[in-house]
Design a protein around this motif. Structure first.
Motif, short mmCIF file in Angstrom:
data_model
loop_
_atom_site.label_atom_id
_atom_site.label_comp_id
_atom_site.label_asym_id
_atom_site.label_seq_id
_atom_site.Cartn_x
_atom_site.Cartn_y
_atom_site.Cartn_z
N MET A 110 0.83 -1.20 0.00
CA MET A 110 0.00 0.00 0.00
C MET A 110 0.87 1.26 0.00
SD MET A 110 -3.13 -1.16 2.48
CE MET A 110 -4.51 -0.15 1.97
N ALA A 111 2.02 1.16 0.68
CA ALA A 111 2.93 2.31 0.69
C ALA A 111 3.63 2.47 -0.66
CB ALA A 111 3.95 2.14 1.81
N LEU A 112 3.96 1.34 -1.28
CA LEU A 112 4.68 1.37 -2.55
C LEU A 112 3.79 1.74 -3.73
CD1 LEU A 112 6.92 -1.85 -2.54
CD2 LEU A 112 7.71 0.50 -2.62
N TYR A 113 2.55 1.23 -3.70
CA TYR A 113 1.64 1.40 -4.84
C TYR A 113 0.31 1.97 -4.36
CZ TYR A 113 4.83 -2.18 -6.68
OH TYR A 113 5.93 -2.89 -7.05
N PRO A 114 0.24 3.30 -4.21
CA PRO A 114 -1.01 3.90 -3.74
C PRO A 114 -2.18 3.55 -4.67
CG PRO A 114 0.77 5.51 -3.85
CD PRO A 114 1.28 4.26 -4.51
N ALA A 115 -3.35 3.43 -4.09
CA ALA A 115 -4.54 3.05 -4.87
C ALA A 115 -4.85 4.14 -5.89
CB ALA A 115 -5.72 2.87 -3.93
N PRO A 116 -5.24 3.77 -7.12
CA PRO A 116 -5.59 4.78 -8.13
C PRO A 116 -6.86 5.51 -7.72
CG PRO A 116 -6.07 2.57 -8.93
CD PRO A 116 -5.41 2.40 -7.60
N GLU A 117 -6.95 6.78 -8.13
CA GLU A 117 -8.14 7.55 -7.76
C GLU A 117 -9.30 7.24 -8.70
OE1 GLU A 117 -7.00 11.63 -7.50
OE2 GLU A 117 -5.59 11.21 -5.89
N THR A 118 -9.00 6.71 -9.86
CA THR A 118 -10.05 6.40 -10.83
C THR A 118 -10.33 4.90 -10.80
OG1 THR A 118 -8.44 5.98 -12.51
CG2 THR A 118 -9.22 8.24 -12.31
N ASP A 119 -11.06 4.43 -11.82
CA ASP A 119 -11.35 3.01 -11.94
C ASP A 119 -10.21 2.25 -12.61
OD1 ASP A 119 -13.69 3.27 -10.68
OD2 ASP A 119 -14.91 3.41 -12.49
N ALA A 120 -9.03 2.86 -12.66
CA ALA A 120 -7.90 2.22 -13.35
C ALA A 120 -7.57 0.89 -12.67
CB ALA A 120 -6.69 3.14 -13.30
N LEU A 121 -6.76 0.10 -13.39
CA LEU A 121 -6.36 -1.21 -12.87
C LEU A 121 -5.69 -1.06 -11.50
CD1 LEU A 121 -5.77 -4.26 -13.51
CD2 LEU A 121 -3.59 -3.47 -14.44
N PRO A 122 -6.21 -1.76 -10.48
CA PRO A 122 -5.51 -1.71 -9.18
C PRO A 122 -4.07 -2.16 -9.39
CG PRO A 122 -7.63 -2.81 -8.98
CD PRO A 122 -7.38 -2.61 -10.45
N PRO A 123 -3.11 -1.54 -8.72
CA PRO A 123 -1.70 -1.81 -9.02
C PRO A 123 -1.25 -3.23 -8.69
CG PRO A 123 -1.92 -0.27 -7.19
CD PRO A 123 -3.29 -0.48 -7.74
#
Ligand code: SF4
Length: 188
Positions: A110-123
């Motif tokens: 979660m620290a490395l890959y913050p959640a996208p603000e849009t509906d984009a692919l979760p990291p």
């Protein structure tokens, strides 16, 4: 994902406590209806009782679509020794350790890959072992999941035979008599 980044992620995973890690390639993953059939027998008492489990986690087809959005990642194993095949205390301890390492690794991701603000692919897609136990009592089905960003769906719920996934990626699953290994994975 670049091999260099994967090596770094592997170091971080081992730092969280996992015993073994190995590279995982998505194209080796097969999803099997038989695994879902086993869930439906209620063997682990979680079917239809948890947002992370079938049927709430989605159809097998939907789960496969989620998996195929990623190229690869890591297998995450927590292995330990038991006194004998009836050492339930030892089994519980290894399971608790795996859950603890999964939570620590989730924080790292979660620290490395913050959640996208849009509906984009979760990291990333982080998959655990067994039903999500983040809450003392899962809110299913009365109210929405309390922590959707932290929910742990299991590899089995996604239709995977865990031992097959390990074997297909050249990582042992069995470490000898009187050992027990819990497995999770992350796809990126
Ligand atoms: S986070 Fe809580 S409500 Fe959501 S699936 Fe896990 S146990 Fe259930």
């Amino acid at each position: 994902m670049a091999t260099e980044s994967l090596s770094r992620l592997r170091e971080l995973a081992l730092g969280c406590g996992f015993t073994y890690t190995g590279e995982l390639w998505t194209d080796t993953i097969r999803v099997r209806p038989e695994v879902r059939d086993t869930c439906a027998t209620g063997k682990c008492n979680s079917y239809g009782k948890n947002w992370s489990c079938p049927p709430a986690c989605g159809s097998l087809e939907e789960c496969e679509q989620r998996i195929r959005r990623y190229r690869g990642g890591l297998i995450l194993q927590t292995s330990g020794a038991l006194e004998d095949s009836l050492d339930y205390e030892g089994m519980t301890q290894i399971s608790a350790n795996h859950a603890k390492y999964m939570r620590a690794f989730q924080e790292t991701l979660m620290a490395l890959y913050p959640a996208p603000e849009t509906d984009a692919l979760p990291p990333y897609l982080l998959l655990g072992a067994g039903a999500c136990k983040n809450c003392e009592q899962c809110s299913y089905p009365d109210s929405p999941c309390c922590f959707p960003n932290r929910m742990f769906v299991s590899m089995e719920a996604m239709g995977m035979v865990v031992s097959d996934v390990c074997t297909a990626n050249n990582l042992p699953y069995y470490y000898g008599p009187n050992t027990l290994t819990y497995v999770g994975c992350v796809l990126l």
